[in-house]
Design a protein around this motif. Structure first.
Motif, PDB file in Angstrom:
ATOM      1  N   GLY A 188      -2.882  24.963  30.183  1.00 17.61           N
ATOM      2  CA  GLY A 188      -2.424  24.156  31.312  1.00 17.61           C
ATOM      3  C   GLY A 188      -3.321  24.396  32.514  1.00 17.61           C
ATOM      4  O   GLY A 188      -4.282  25.173  32.457  1.00 17.61           O
ATOM      5  N   ARG A 189      -3.027  23.736  33.619  1.00 15.60           N
ATOM      6  CA  ARG A 189      -3.866  23.835  34.812  1.00 15.60           C
ATOM      7  C   ARG A 189      -3.869  25.252  35.355  1.00 15.60           C
ATOM      8  O   ARG A 189      -2.887  25.995  35.234  1.00 15.60           O
ATOM      9  CB  ARG A 189      -3.381  22.872  35.897  1.00 15.60           C
ATOM     10  CG  ARG A 189      -3.390  21.416  35.483  1.00 15.60           C
ATOM     11  CD  ARG A 189      -3.304  20.517  36.689  1.00 15.60           C
ATOM     12  NE  ARG A 189      -4.577  20.416  37.379  1.00 15.60           N
ATOM     13  CZ  ARG A 189      -4.728  19.953  38.625  1.00 15.60           C
ATOM     14  NH1 ARG A 189      -3.648  19.616  39.316  1.00 15.60           N
ATOM     15  NH2 ARG A 189      -5.906  19.861  39.176  1.00 15.60           N
ATOM     16  N   VAL A 239      -4.420  16.252  27.691  1.00 13.71           N
ATOM     17  CA  VAL A 239      -4.695  16.880  28.987  1.00 13.71           C
ATOM     18  C   VAL A 239      -5.033  15.828  30.030  1.00 13.71           C
ATOM     19  O   VAL A 239      -4.559  15.866  31.165  1.00 13.71           O
ATOM     20  CB  VAL A 239      -5.844  17.902  28.857  1.00 13.71           C
ATOM     21  CG1 VAL A 239      -6.238  18.455  30.233  1.00 13.71           C
ATOM     22  CG2 VAL A 239      -5.438  19.045  27.938  1.00 13.71           C
ATOM     23  N   ASN A 240      -5.877  14.870  29.653  1.00 16.21           N
ATOM     24  CA  ASN A 240      -6.286  13.802  30.574  1.00 16.21           C
ATOM     25  C   ASN A 240      -6.367  12.506  29.792  1.00 16.21           C
ATOM     26  O   ASN A 240      -7.337  12.260  29.076  1.00 16.21           O
ATOM     27  CB  ASN A 240      -7.631  14.136  31.218  1.00 16.21           C
ATOM     28  CG  ASN A 240      -8.066  13.100  32.249  1.00 16.21           C
ATOM     29  OD1 ASN A 240      -7.510  12.004  32.320  1.00 16.21           O
ATOM     30  ND2 ASN A 240      -9.046  13.443  33.058  1.00 16.21           N
ATOM     31  N   GLY A 241      -5.356  11.681  29.938  1.00 14.83           N
ATOM     32  CA  GLY A 241      -5.281  10.445  29.179  1.00 14.83           C
ATOM     33  C   GLY A 241      -6.332   9.426  29.527  1.00 14.83           C
ATOM     34  O   GLY A 241      -6.494   8.439  28.807  1.00 14.83           O
ATOM     35  N   LEU A 242      -7.079   9.651  30.629  1.00 14.21           N
ATOM     36  CA  LEU A 242      -8.104   8.695  31.045  1.00 14.21           C
ATOM     37  C   LEU A 242      -9.503   9.119  30.602  1.00 14.21           C
ATOM     38  O   LEU A 242     -10.490   8.538  31.022  1.00 14.21           O
ATOM     39  CB  LEU A 242      -8.070   8.522  32.567  1.00 14.21           C
ATOM     40  CG  LEU A 242      -6.745   7.974  33.117  1.00 14.21           C
ATOM     41  CD1 LEU A 242      -6.778   7.920  34.632  1.00 14.21           C
ATOM     42  CD2 LEU A 242      -6.455   6.589  32.541  1.00 14.21           C
ATOM     43  N   ARG A 243      -9.573  10.152  29.778  1.00 15.35           N
ATOM     44  CA  ARG A 243     -10.866  10.625  29.282  1.00 15.35           C
ATOM     45  C   ARG A 243     -11.344   9.691  28.176  1.00 15.35           C
ATOM     46  O   ARG A 243     -10.984   9.813  27.009  1.00 15.35           O
ATOM     47  CB  ARG A 243     -10.720  12.054  28.779  1.00 15.35           C
ATOM     48  CG  ARG A 243     -12.007  12.693  28.306  1.00 15.35           C
ATOM     49  CD  ARG A 243     -12.821  13.266  29.435  1.00 15.35           C
ATOM     50  NE  ARG A 243     -14.081  13.754  28.921  1.00 15.35           N
ATOM     51  CZ  ARG A 243     -14.681  14.865  29.318  1.00 15.35           C
ATOM     52  NH1 ARG A 243     -14.148  15.600  30.270  1.00 15.35           N
ATOM     53  NH2 ARG A 243     -15.818  15.244  28.797  1.00 15.35           N
ATOM     54  N   GLU A 244     -12.188   8.706  28.531  1.00 16.08           N
ATOM     55  CA  GLU A 244     -12.509   7.624  27.603  1.00 16.08           C
ATOM     56  C   GLU A 244     -13.355   8.094  26.424  1.00 16.08           C
ATOM     57  O   GLU A 244     -13.227   7.568  25.319  1.00 16.08           O
ATOM     58  CB  GLU A 244     -13.220   6.480  28.334  1.00 16.08           C
ATOM     59  CG  GLU A 244     -13.308   5.223  27.497  1.00 16.08           C
ATOM     60  CD  GLU A 244     -13.719   3.997  28.301  1.00 16.08           C
ATOM     61  OE1 GLU A 244     -14.096   2.997  27.674  1.00 16.08           O
ATOM     62  OE2 GLU A 244     -13.676   4.059  29.551  1.00 16.08           O
TER      63      GLU A 244
END
Length: 662
Positions: free
Chosen positions: A128-129, A186-191
Motif C-alpha cells: 500500500g501507499r 494499485v493504479n487503474g489508469l496505468r495504461e
C-alpha cells in the motif's frame, strides 16, 4: 518504555507503519515519532539537519519549542531502540548503521536489480501507499510524504509492469496477467499495464476477454480523464482484431507506426521547453521561473541525442495555451517539456512533465522540493538535476518507439536506439547484441558520432564483461572513439568514451585520457556518464579522493543508472586504495547486488574483506566467484586495474589471502 537493547529492528512503511523487534511489535504511540523514525530510516546513513526536522514535524511551532520537541522525540527513540540508536553530530541527526531493515529500502534495491525474481519480490513487498496511516498536520511533512508516496508507488508499478513484460516474453501468460493485474489494482489508469493484460489474454487464447478488457479501458479513461487510449493501445487492439487467434502474443512491435511529423535534418527527436509557470501568486517569482526555464534549455542543449528549440522561439509561446499537436505543427517538435514553480514559505517546489507532442501522452514527470537559498545556485541545481533526468527519459521513449518499428523499416538511427538498452544492461549476451546492432547502424550511416562512440564503448566493455578483448578489438575501439571526436568534438558522450578508451584497459595515454574526459564535463556538466568515466579514470589512475567525488556526483545525477555496477566498482576500488576497507565492502556489496555476474565487483569485495581481516568471508566470495569463472594472480596482475605499483601489490596480496591461486 524500557530499551530493547537490540541492534536490528524491522521497519515496515508500505501500507501502515509497523515496527518490530525481538519478534514482537513495538508501539511508538505517536504519529510524529513514527514519522521521524521513518524519515531517518529512508535517509539512510546521510545525516539530516535539525532545521529540516523542525520544519517537517514542528514547522508551525516557534523554534525554541521545536528544538525541545525534537530533543524529547530523540530521547524517546533512544529509550526504545537503544542508547546508540540515534547519532547526533552537531546540527545533524542520523540513525546508527544497521539499526533497522526497511521494506522501502529493500524495494529500491530489488528494482535496481531488475531480474525477474527481484521484480517479483518487489511487487510482493508493496502493501500500500507509504505510511498510509501516518498523517502529520505540517505543510513540509505533507509535501514530502506526497512526493515520496508518488515516487515509491511509481517504482512499485514499474516493477509490476516490467515483471509482467518479462513473464510474457517467457510465455508465462498467467503470471504476466497476475503482475499486470496487480499494477492495475494499485493504479487503474496505468495504461501500459492494461495493454499487457490485453496481450496476455490474447496469447492465452482468450481473445473475447482481451477485447472486453479494452472496451472497459475505453470507458474508464473517458470517465476519469475524458480521454481515449493512446496510439500504442489502439494499434495493439487493431492487430488483435485483424488476426486469427494464435499462440503468439500480438505485440505492439508488429504494427507499423505512422512516420513522425517532423525531422530536424537528421533523425534526432526535437524538444521544446515551454516557459515554466509561476503559480506562487507572487509576481516577484516570475524572473525565477524564467531563469530556471532558460537554464534547463541550456543544460538540455548539451545533450546531442536530441535537438532543443532555442530560447527565443520557446518564449514566444509564454502565456499561450497550445496543445502538443499544435506545438508539433508550429515548431516541428516531437516532445514538450513543461512545468510550474511554486514558493511555499522558505521552500521552492518545481513540477516538471515531459509529453509526446502528437499523442500528448505523458512520458515522464517529477517534482523537486528545495530549500530557498541563493537564487542563482538554486537555478543551477534545479536545471542540472532536471536535465540529467529528462535526457534518459526521452531516450527511453525513443528506444520504445524504435522497438515498435517493423524490422524491415529500421534506419541507422533506429538500429542505434535498439542497441542502447543492450549496451547498458551489463551482460555478455546483451553486449554482443548491442555490438551487432551498432555495426548494422554504421553500415547504413558511418558518420554518426554517438553511434561510433557507442560501438567503441561496447568493444571496451568486452574485457570486463566477456574477458576476451583482443589487441585487434582494442585497436578498433580506439580508432572508433577517435573518429567520433573528429566528427563532433562538441559531443560530451564521444569525448568521455575517447578519454576512457585512451586511459583505461584499451589505451595507455593517461594524460590525454584525462584531458578528453574533463572536456566531456566542460561540454555537459549534467552528464552522469561523463562524471562516471572521469571517476573511473581517477580510480584506476591514483586520484582516489577525486574519483570518489566524481562517482558520487554521477550517482547523485542518476541514482538508478544502468552503469551503477561500474561506478560502484570504482568507488569500492578507491576506498580499497585509501585503506578505507569497510566503506569499500559496503560499495562492493552494492556492485555485486546490482550486477551479480560482474567478476571485478566480486574481486573487489574479496580484496576489501581480506584487507579488513575478514578472511573467511573473503574466501567464501572467492569460492563463489571461482565456481563461475576461475582467475589467477597472474591474470589479475596483467589486467592491472590499479596503475600504481604499491596499490596493485597490496591488492594482489589481499587476493592471495582471499584464496586466489598464483
Amino acid at each position: 518504555m524500557d530499551s530493547l537493547h537490540t541492534s536490528t529492528f524491522k521497519l515496515s512503511l508500505l501500507g501502515n507503519f509497523a515496527l518490530t523487534g525481538h519478534d514482537r511489535p513495538i508501539d511508538l504511540a505517536s504519529k510524529k515519532l513514527s514519522g521521524l523514525l521513518a524519515y531517518l530510516a529512508l535517509a539512510g546513513p546521510t545525516p539530516q539537519p535539525r532545521e529540516k526536522l523542525f520544519s517537517l514535524f514542528w514547522g508551525s511551532h516557534f523554534e525554541v519549542q521545536a528544538r525541545q520537541n525534537l530533543r524529547t522525540a530523540l530521547f524517546r527513540l533512544r529509550s526504545i531502540l537503544g542508547r546508540d540508536a540515534v547519532i547526533s553530530a552537531g546540527e545533524a541527526i542520523s540513525l546508527a548503521p544497521g539499526l533497522v531493515t526497511c521494506d522501502v529500502v529493500r524495494l529500491e534495491d530489488l528494482v535496481r536489480d531488475g531480474s525477474r525474481a527481484a521484480l517479483a519480490e518487489a511487487a510482493g513487498l508493496y502493501k500500500g501507499r507509504l505510511l498510509a496511516d501516518v498523517n502529520i498536520e505540517e505543510d513540509a511533512w505533507s509535501e514530502w510524504a506526497e512526493v515520496q508516496r508518488q515516487r515509491i508507488e511509481g517504482m512499485a508499478l514499474d516493477a509490476m509492469v516490467n515483471l509482467s513484460e518479462q513473464e510474457l516474453q517467457l510465455g508465462n501468460h498467467e503470471q504476466a496477467l497476475e503482475a499486470a493485474g496487480r499494477a492495475v489494482a494499485v493504479n487503474g489508469l496505468r495504461e501500459d499495464a492494461h495493454r499487457l493484460i490485453v496481450r496476455a489474454l490474447a496469447v492465452a487464447g482468450r481473445k473475447a476477454e482481451a477485447l472486453k478488457h479494452y472496451q472497459d479501458l475505453i470507458a474508464l479513461l473517458k470517465r476519469e480523464l475524458n480521454t481515449e487510449p493512446d496510439a500504442a493501445t489502439k494499434a495493439l487492439v487493431a492487430e488483435l482484431r485483424s488476426t486469427q487467434p494464435s499462440s503468439r502474443s500480438p505485440d505492439v512491435g508488429d504494427v507499423a507506426e505512422p512516420a513522425p511529423a517532423h525531422t530536424t535534418g537528421s533523425e534526432r527527436p526535437a524538444m521544446v521547453v515551454l516557459p515554466f509557470q509561476n503559480v506562487s501568486g507572487d509576481p516577484e517569482q516570475e524572473y525565477f521561473a524564467d531563469g530556471v526555464t532558460e537554464d534547463i534549455i541550456t543544460a538540455l542543449s548539451r545533450f546531442h541525442e536530441f535537438a532543443v528549440i532555442a530560447r527565443g522561439s520557446s518564449f514566444a509561446f509564454k502565456g499561450k495555451r497550445l496543445t502538443g499537436r499544435q506545438l508539433a505543427q508550429e515548431l516541428g517538435v516531437h516532445y514538450v517539456l513543461s512545468g510550474s514553480i511554486r514558493r511555499v514559505r522558505d521552500r521552492i517546489r518545481v513540477s516538471v512533465e515531459l509529453t509526446h507532442a502528437e499523442s500528448e501522452v505523458q512520458v515522464w514527470s517529477d517534482r523537486y522540493d528545495r530549500a530557498l537559498m541563493h537564487v542563482f545556485d538554486l537555478q543551477d541545481e534545479i536545471s542540472g538535476t532536471v536535465a540529467a533526468v529528462v535526457a534518459p527519459a526521452l531516450r527511453r521513449a525513443e528506444i520504445e518507439r524504435a522497438r515498435r518499428k517493423p524490422a524491415a523499416n529500421l534506419s541507422a538511427y533506429d538500429l542505434y536506439l535498439r542497441a542502447l538498452p543492450h549496451l547498458w544492461h551489463g551482460t555478455g549476451d546483451d553486449l554482443t547484441k548491442a555490438i551487432e546492432f551498432l555495426r548494422q547502424s554504421l553500415k547504413l550511416d558511418n558518420t554518426g558520432a554517438p553511434t561510433l562512440a557507442a560501438l567503441a564503448w561496447g568493444l571496451i566493455m568486452t574485457l570486463p564483461l566477456l574477458g576476451n578483448a583482443s589487441p585487434e578489438t582494442r585497436n578498433e575501439a580506439l580508432a572508433l572513439a577517435r573518429r567520433a571526436v573528429e566528427l563532433d568534438d562538441t559531443d560530451a558522450f564521444a569525448q568521455a568514451v575517447y578519454g576512457f578508451t585512451l586511459f583505461g584497459p584499451v589505451g595507455q595515454d593517461h594524460h590525454q585520457g584525462r584531458i578528453h574526459s574533463k572536456e566531456a564535463l566542460r561540454l555537459n556538466p549534467s552528464s552522469a556518464f561523463a562524471w562516471g568515466t572521469l571517476g573511473m579514470i581517477g580510480a584506476m589512475g591514483g586520484e582516489y579522493e577525486n574519483a570518489i567525488e566524481c562517482l558520487d556526483r554521477s550517482l547523485a545525477l542518476s541514482p538508478y543508472d544502468d552503469m551503477l555496477w561500474m561506478w560502484t566498482t570504482g568507488l569500492t576500488s578507491s576506498y580499497f586504495a585509501l585503506g578505507r576497507y569497510e566503506e569499500g565492502i559496503a560499495w562492493a556489496r552494492k556492485s555485486v547486488q546490482h550486477k551479480p555476474g560482474h567478476g571485478t565487483g566480486h574481486r573487489m569485495l574479496a580484496a576489501n574483506l581480506a584487507a579488513a581481516g575478514r578472511l573467511e568471508e573473503a574466501r567464501d566470495v572467492t569460492r563463489t566467484r571461482d565456481a563461475v569463472r576461475k582467475t589467477t594472480i597472474r591474470e589479475l596482475r596483467a589486467a592491472r586495474f590499479f596503475k600504481q605499483d604499491d596499490v596493485l601489490e597490496r591488492y594482489l596480496s589481499a587476493q592471495r589471502m582471499a584464496g586466489v591461486a598464483e
